[in-house]
Write an enzyme that holds these catalytic residues in place. Structure first.
Site, PDB file in Angstrom:
ATOM      1  CB  CYS A  33      -6.142  -0.835   5.618  1.00 48.74           C
ATOM      2  SG  CYS A  33      -4.474  -1.475   5.396  1.00 48.74           S
ATOM      3  CB  ALA A  80     -18.008  13.606 -28.500  1.00 49.00           C
ATOM      4  CD  GLU A 133      -1.356   3.884   3.853  1.00 49.24           C
ATOM      5  OE1 GLU A 133      -2.454   3.981   4.422  1.00 49.24           O
ATOM      6  OE2 GLU A 133      -1.168   3.188   2.827  1.00 49.24           O
ATOM      7  CG  HIS A 151      -2.008  -1.044   1.118  1.00 44.91           C
ATOM      8  ND1 HIS A 151      -3.039  -1.128   2.029  1.00 44.91           N
ATOM      9  CD2 HIS A 151      -2.226  -2.037   0.215  1.00 44.91           C
ATOM     10  CE1 HIS A 151      -3.841  -2.130   1.693  1.00 44.91           C
ATOM     11  NE2 HIS A 151      -3.365  -2.690   0.603  1.00 44.91           N
TER      12      HIS A 151
END
Length: 372
Positions: free
Chosen positions: A81, A160, A54, A52
């Site tokens: 987490c 579009a 971190e 992850h």
């Protein structure tokens, strides 16, 4: 004036964006480690099963010889987490490394976390600040939020159209309504979504590749929702093997004749009484298979049904300075609002110039729509 927390959270958000369309079924997350206004480490989540953000930031600092995080602040776009999944809890590692402070963009919408990581950090006497650039942090995990709360894939609708709301002329031709700049933007959208989906008619008329070509990126999963229609095996997406390709149909043998030269997955889903497959059931099936975001590119009926079923989460409307007239094909092919008071509104609307075109994007407010 931007304060330091916003400065470093903005950098963490830029890192997190690198994971868009690549981390499913996990969310994209970015992290920065700072002490005395110096960046010690940085990281982002690359792929499900990998470290992850971190942890990658911590290991990035370790590679520079930094192992002491006393007095350091971790800036992370999403709450760390606190549960075991494919990797150990990030909150535990932050506590172990003795960080002094953690600054968080937004709380994790995943019920398994949702405040639990923050509480764990506070119990370890780590100072925690939540909600720095929260709007931007929530936008980063927009796909994951829908998936984790509703158990289905997120849907972005892109089209579009001309000034008078037409996506094609009366003969079906549509190349090109939008500018080259707008087409590059459309390919960036493909690059940041897990999958791109079209209906059988769009496949037949346009024979699209549905790959990323105008920018550097990766090809999304290609999906054709065929309904009751049979299709021809010679279409580009069935032959080129450039990306995973899924044909969703209630028919056991959906091809007119022959078999595709490429590898094509056929998903047989049960139809509704009218013979059509529920878009909701498709989105649930995709989520079960780790595909949590879909870019819906046409046609008009498929787009209209997704909106009518309250399943379109975001609209990307590219408006070109062209006028086609009454013979053209409308961008939304089903009735949505019989009167102006029941018209659906876009909220949190953003505007952007793309070459000669204008992009309007926002989330649809379904408060006027009875739940189906």
């Amino acid at each position: 004036m931007m304060n330091l927390d916003e400065k470093y959270m903005r950098l963490a958000l830029l890192l997190g964006k690198k994971g868009l369309g690549r981390t499913s079924p996990n969310p994209p997350v970015g992290a920065i480690i700072v002490r005395n206004d110096n960046i010690l480490g940085k990281g982002w989540h690359h792929k499900s099963g990998m470290a992850h953000a971190e942890i990658e930031a911590i290991e990035n600092a370790n590679k520079k010889g930094i192992t002491d995080f006393n007095g350091a602040t971790m800036y992370v776009t999403l709450e760390p987490c606190c549960h075991y999944g494919k990797t150990p809890p990030c909150a535990d590692r932050i506590i172990k490394e003795r960080f002094s402070r953690v600054v968080i963009g937004t709380i994790d919408p995943n019920p398994q976390v949702s405040g639990g990581g923050i509480e764990k950090l506070k119990q370890a006497r780590i100072k925690v600040t939540v909600g720095v650039l929260e709007k931007q942090a929530l936008r980063l995990i927009e796909h994951f939020k829908i998936y984790s709360r509703l158990g289905r894939a997120y849907v972005a609708v892109k089209f579009a159209e001309s000034l008078d709301g037409k996506i094609a002329a009366g003969d079906g031709s549509s190349k090109w309504i939008s500018s080259e700049t707008a087409r590059k933007f459309a390919h960036r959208l493909r690059n940041t979504h897990d999958a791109v989906m079209v209906g059988a008619k769009t496949l037949a008329v346009d024979n699209p590749q549905l790959t990323v070509r105008h920018i550097k990126g990766r090809n999304p999963v290609r999906i054709v929702l065929a309904g009751k229609n049979t299709v021809y095996a010679h279409h580009k997406i069935f032959e080129d093997n450039l990306a995973r390709t899924i044909l969703i149909t209630p028919i056991k043998n959906p091809f007119h004749s022959g078999k595709p030269d490429g590898n094509v997955e056929i998903w047989n889903l049960k139809p509704k009484p009218n013979g059509l497959i529920s878009i909701g059931s498709v989105l649930e099936k995709l989520a079960e298979n780790g595909i949590i975001s879909v870019l819906l590119e046409g046609g008009a009926t498929l787009i209209g049904n997704a909106i009518a079923e309250s399943l379109a989460d975001r609209i990307y409307a590219i408006i070109a300075p062209k006028i086609i007239g009454s013979s053209g094909i409308s961008s939304v092919g089903v009735e949505i609002a019989p009167e102006i008071t029941s018209a659906l509104d876009l909220i949190n609307v953003e505007y952007r110039k793309l070459g000669t075109d204008i992009l309007i994007t926002g989330r649809i407010s379904y408060r006027k729509v009875a739940k189906m």
